[in-house]
Design a protein around this motif. Structure first.
Motif, short mmCIF file in Angstrom:
data_model
loop_
_atom_site.label_atom_id
_atom_site.label_comp_id
_atom_site.label_asym_id
_atom_site.label_seq_id
_atom_site.Cartn_x
_atom_site.Cartn_y
_atom_site.Cartn_z
N HIS A 9 44.68 48.93 37.70
CA HIS A 9 43.77 49.65 38.81
C HIS A 9 42.89 49.84 38.39
CE1 HIS A 9 42.05 53.15 40.46
NE2 HIS A 9 43.06 53.23 41.17
N SER B 182 41.84 40.91 45.81
CA SER B 182 42.43 41.50 46.69
C SER B 182 41.79 42.74 47.54
CB SER B 182 43.85 41.75 47.08
OG SER B 182 44.51 42.97 45.20
N ARG B 183 41.03 43.84 46.78
CA ARG B 183 41.03 44.95 46.94
C ARG B 183 39.47 45.55 46.56
NH1 ARG B 183 41.15 48.61 50.46
NH2 ARG B 183 41.63 50.42 50.04
N TYR B 184 38.77 46.45 46.34
CA TYR B 184 37.79 47.01 45.57
C TYR B 184 38.24 47.96 44.66
CZ TYR B 184 38.23 51.70 47.41
OH TYR B 184 38.87 52.85 47.57
N ASN B 185 39.81 48.16 44.68
CA ASN B 185 40.12 49.02 43.41
C ASN B 185 41.27 48.87 42.83
OD1 ASN B 185 41.29 49.21 45.33
ND2 ASN B 185 42.17 52.29 45.32
N ILE B 186 41.16 47.56 42.95
CA ILE B 186 42.11 46.58 41.58
C ILE B 186 41.27 46.10 41.03
CG2 ILE B 186 44.76 45.30 42.22
CD1 ILE B 186 44.60 46.95 44.92
#
Length: 194
Positions: free
Chosen positions: A3, A49-53
């Motif tokens: 995270h 893959s995502r802004y918060n990962i």
């Protein structure tokens, strides 16, 4: 991956990839003989893959251009060493897949003069424009590695129009001048060894 709020629980491949992109620039500026040309360009980076990962994987693609074979060897060696160093620093693993593509296009002097003379005969002295050496890749280099020859560009931009670089989305060749290339190739063949 981890995270974004707990980056310590993962290894950030995106940051590591960015460090590698920056670090490889020192190969040209600090390892290569400044009198021998070399270009290293990383043109593609895919990570996350995502802004918060925190990204678990990063894939980079690039190209290396040289005129001298020993510079090509140096680039491959140092790219691997820099990758190993950045991976050690970040605690990740990495793999270098270095594919040797086209060699440098090196025109042979006698064949270059022959072609230049034929261009002048066909189109006049003003049609011949000598260009600076370039790091663009061209499969014609394989021919020139085997037999003496010369490579020429045929200008396709109309007079007074903006010249767009190769691979630019605005590049739009004037196909009406392509016959000039065919005529030149024909003349080169018909007049050879006369």
């Amino acid at each position: 991956p981890s995270h974004a709020a707990k980056p310590n629980e993962g290894i950030d491949a995106l940051v590591t990839g960015a460090q590698y992109v920056t670090a490889v620039q020192t190969i040209v500026s600090r390892n290569a003989d400044p009198m021998k040309s070399m270009v290293i360009t990383i043109g593609k980076m895919q990570a996350g893959s995502r802004y918060n990962i925190v990204a678990g994987e990063c894939v980079l693609e690039g190209t290396c251009r040289t005129f001298a074979p020993e510079m090509r060897d140096l680039a491959e060696k140092r790219l691997k060493e820099v990758l190993d160093g950045v991976c050690l620093l970040s605690g990740c693993t990495g793999e270098l897949n270095y594919e040797r593509g086209y060699m440098a296009v090196l025109n042979e002097e006698k064949m270059t003069k022959y072609m230049s003379d034929k261009i002048k005969e066909l189109y006049g002295d003003e049609a011949l424009v000598e260009v600076e050496p370039a790091m663009t890749a061209e499969d014609f280099s394989f021919y020139l590695n085997e037999v003496p020859g010369a490579f020429a560009w045929i200008g396709t931009t109309g007079e007074g129009e903006k010249v767009w670089p190769l691979h630019n989305s605005h590049y739009n060749p004037n196909e009406g001048v392509l016959w000039r290339g065919a005529a030149l190739l024909t003349k080169l063949v018909l007049d050879f060894n006369k």
